[in-house]
Design a protein around this motif. Sequence first.
Motif, short mmCIF file in Angstrom:
data_model
loop_
_atom_site.label_atom_id
_atom_site.label_comp_id
_atom_site.label_asym_id
_atom_site.label_seq_id
_atom_site.Cartn_x
_atom_site.Cartn_y
_atom_site.Cartn_z
N SER A 80 -7.78 1.09 -14.06
CA SER A 80 -6.40 0.63 -13.59
C SER A 80 -5.50 0.67 -14.95
O SER A 80 -4.37 0.79 -14.73
CB SER A 80 -6.44 -0.78 -12.98
N VAL A 81 -6.13 0.52 -15.96
CA VAL A 81 -5.14 1.00 -17.07
C VAL A 81 -5.27 2.27 -17.83
O VAL A 81 -4.48 2.62 -18.81
CB VAL A 81 -5.31 -0.35 -18.33
N HIS A 82 -6.07 3.02 -17.27
CA HIS A 82 -6.14 4.33 -17.78
C HIS A 82 -5.02 5.32 -17.47
O HIS A 82 -4.64 5.36 -16.34
CB HIS A 82 -7.46 5.10 -17.24
N PRO A 83 -4.44 5.92 -18.46
CA PRO A 83 -3.01 6.81 -18.31
C PRO A 83 -3.25 7.79 -17.33
O PRO A 83 -2.16 8.35 -16.65
CB PRO A 83 -2.57 7.29 -19.36
N LYS A 84 -4.48 8.31 -17.00
CA LYS A 84 -4.45 9.60 -15.87
C LYS A 84 -5.16 9.21 -14.76
O LYS A 84 -5.77 10.04 -14.10
CB LYS A 84 -5.49 10.34 -16.55
N SER A 85 -4.92 7.69 -14.46
CA SER A 85 -5.42 7.63 -12.92
C SER A 85 -4.38 7.07 -12.07
O SER A 85 -3.16 6.51 -12.76
CB SER A 85 -6.57 6.31 -13.44
N PHE A 86 -4.57 6.99 -11.15
CA PHE A 86 -3.42 6.42 -9.90
C PHE A 86 -4.38 5.88 -9.04
O PHE A 86 -5.15 6.34 -8.29
CB PHE A 86 -2.80 7.65 -9.29
N ILE A 87 -4.28 4.44 -8.66
CA ILE A 87 -5.07 3.82 -7.92
C ILE A 87 -4.25 3.25 -6.69
O ILE A 87 -3.15 2.64 -7.08
CB ILE A 87 -5.96 2.65 -8.61
N ARG A 88 -4.40 3.31 -5.58
CA ARG A 88 -3.75 3.02 -4.41
C ARG A 88 -4.48 2.22 -3.41
O ARG A 88 -5.52 2.97 -2.85
CB ARG A 88 -3.05 4.09 -4.01
N PRO A 89 -4.11 0.98 -3.21
CA PRO A 89 -4.98 0.37 -2.12
C PRO A 89 -4.83 1.12 -0.64
O PRO A 89 -3.98 1.73 -0.61
CB PRO A 89 -4.27 -1.13 -2.09
N SER A 90 -5.77 0.66 0.30
CA SER A 90 -5.53 1.18 1.34
C SER A 90 -4.27 0.82 2.19
O SER A 90 -3.70 -0.19 1.93
CB SER A 90 -6.67 0.62 2.26
N PRO A 91 -3.66 1.82 2.72
CA PRO A 91 -2.52 1.52 3.69
C PRO A 91 -3.01 0.58 4.76
O PRO A 91 -4.35 0.64 5.37
CB PRO A 91 -2.28 3.01 4.42
N SER A 92 -2.16 -0.46 5.27
CA SER A 92 -2.73 -1.22 6.17
C SER A 92 -2.36 -1.29 7.63
O SER A 92 -2.69 -2.17 8.60
CB SER A 92 -2.64 -2.87 5.52
N ALA A 93 -1.29 -0.50 7.66
CA ALA A 93 -0.79 -0.36 9.23
C ALA A 93 -1.39 0.44 10.03
O ALA A 93 -1.70 1.50 9.77
CB ALA A 93 0.83 -0.12 9.07
N GLY A 94 -1.53 -0.12 11.24
CA GLY A 94 -1.96 0.81 12.68
C GLY A 94 -3.45 0.64 12.58
O GLY A 94 -4.27 0.07 12.00
N SER A 95 -3.89 1.66 13.45
CA SER A 95 -5.40 1.87 13.88
C SER A 95 -6.18 2.46 12.72
O SER A 95 -5.48 3.00 11.73
CB SER A 95 -5.42 2.73 15.00
N LEU A 96 -7.43 2.44 12.76
CA LEU A 96 -8.13 3.01 11.70
C LEU A 96 -7.89 4.55 11.65
O LEU A 96 -7.81 5.07 10.41
CB LEU A 96 -9.72 2.96 12.02
N GLY A 97 -7.67 5.10 12.75
CA GLY A 97 -7.22 6.69 12.64
C GLY A 97 -6.01 6.85 12.01
O GLY A 97 -5.68 7.57 11.30
N GLY A 98 -5.02 5.95 12.10
CA GLY A 98 -3.54 5.90 11.71
C GLY A 98 -3.68 5.80 10.06
O GLY A 98 -3.16 6.51 9.36
N VAL A 99 -4.50 4.53 9.65
CA VAL A 99 -4.65 4.44 8.10
C VAL A 99 -5.25 5.57 7.62
O VAL A 99 -4.89 6.06 6.58
CB VAL A 99 -5.70 3.19 8.19
N ALA A 100 -6.25 6.28 8.27
CA ALA A 100 -7.07 7.41 7.66
C ALA A 100 -6.14 8.61 7.63
O ALA A 100 -6.30 9.37 6.63
CB ALA A 100 -8.41 7.75 8.54
N ARG A 101 -5.17 8.74 8.49
CA ARG A 101 -4.34 9.86 8.25
C ARG A 101 -3.49 9.61 7.33
O ARG A 101 -3.08 10.58 6.66
CB ARG A 101 -3.52 9.82 9.77
N LYS A 102 -2.98 8.46 7.10
CA LYS A 102 -1.96 8.20 5.91
C LYS A 102 -2.61 8.49 4.72
O LYS A 102 -1.92 9.06 3.87
CB LYS A 102 -1.46 6.72 5.99
N THR A 103 -3.99 8.36 4.67
CA THR A 103 -4.92 8.49 3.43
C THR A 103 -5.12 10.02 3.08
O THR A 103 -4.62 10.26 2.02
CB THR A 103 -6.02 7.70 3.36
N ARG A 104 -5.12 10.65 4.00
CA ARG A 104 -5.33 11.99 4.05
C ARG A 104 -3.88 12.60 3.66
O ARG A 104 -3.87 13.70 2.84
CB ARG A 104 -5.66 12.61 5.56
#
Length: 364
Positions: free
Chosen positions: A145-169
């Motif tokens: 989380s403190v590495h300059p070359k990394s980007f960490i993003r928690p899971s989107p939380s809105a909507g159905s699993l399908g919706g969440v997964a689509r946003k991650t994609r």
Amino acid sequence: MEHPENSGEYKGLIVNQGIEQPSSVSPYLKRKPKRRKRSVAEFVEGIVKGDVTVLSQAVTLVESVKPEHQIIAQEVIEKCLPYSGNSIRIGISGVPGAGKSTSIDVFGLHVLAKGGKLAVLAIDPSSERSKGSILGDKTRMEKLSVHPKSFIRPSPSAGSLGGVARKTRETIVLCEAAGFDKIFVETVGVGQSETAVHSMVDFFLLIQLAGTGDELQGIKRGIMEMADGIVINKADGDNLDRAKLAASQFRSALHLFPMPDSGWTPQVLTYSGFYNIGVKEVWDMIYNYIDFVKDNGYFEYRRNEQSKYWMYESINEQLRDSFYQDQRIQTLLQEKEQGVLRGNLTSFAAAKDLLDVYFRQLRQ
Ligand code: GDP
């Protein structure tokens, strides 16, 4: 001082000059200029330049449920598409406590040692149900989380699993356009979410633990079939022998499965994320797989299949939303449901009635 009450009439009373009260707002406080909304072109330019602030803001738009945000987000994604695709995408799954965060921390450092940039995304169905996310906390990956070359993003939380997964994609597309050439998608190994992750990664890694000797019972066949590699974590100290035993049990179980379409026989390895033992071997396996499927054409094939899958998923999701969000349907649903429960109506007749109403309305 001139004041009516300072006249001789009011003896013993003197009204003094008051002092001006300081403002209750700190003068040093700089008013934050209202952020000008970025245009689609500015978003794309920032992302392609690798600006992580712009990338984060774009991901926030992707995750937003507001239609006006979605319009911009979709345009940004479309414009980023030509810059995307140039990465390896790894899905990492395991039950809570399997050591995903600990492992991702060391895996991340391992892959970054070769250069490049890493984005860690998550699909966490629990965040939808309980509002508390198992995978949400960035600090779980202390070093990364403190590495300059990394980007960490928690899971989107809105909507159905399908919706969440689509946003991650969709977020994967943006991250790749921003130059992230390694993408980890983490998920909790509790069922449905693996399918979603599997449908957006090049390699699906299943983290398992040695347990009570009947490891294989708790793990669903479907999930094992999805895995391109199974790794037994916490192979350290007293646990080493049990981990090795679990590995051999998994190996023999895998023999019973048909050869996967990739032509690659899934491997089973043991490692310790905490003590950083065997991590190199895990990654050698993953890199070998990538070389193997790039050579035999399966890499390209799998990505194409995934694109197709997401097209249909997206259609299904939007049709479902349109149906369930329809005002008339919402009122009628209760009524029909009661009818079914009371035994006045079969489930199929109820479904047909509702769909008829919906389609008739569309035609008007
Ligand atoms: P997650 O829920 O899958 O993200 O699991 P965590 O990474 O939070 O790990 C759960 C617990 O297992 C923590 O207490 C870790 O310190 C411990 N743990 C993780 N990896 C290892 C390992 O390789 N060996 C040992 N002995 N403990 C580990």
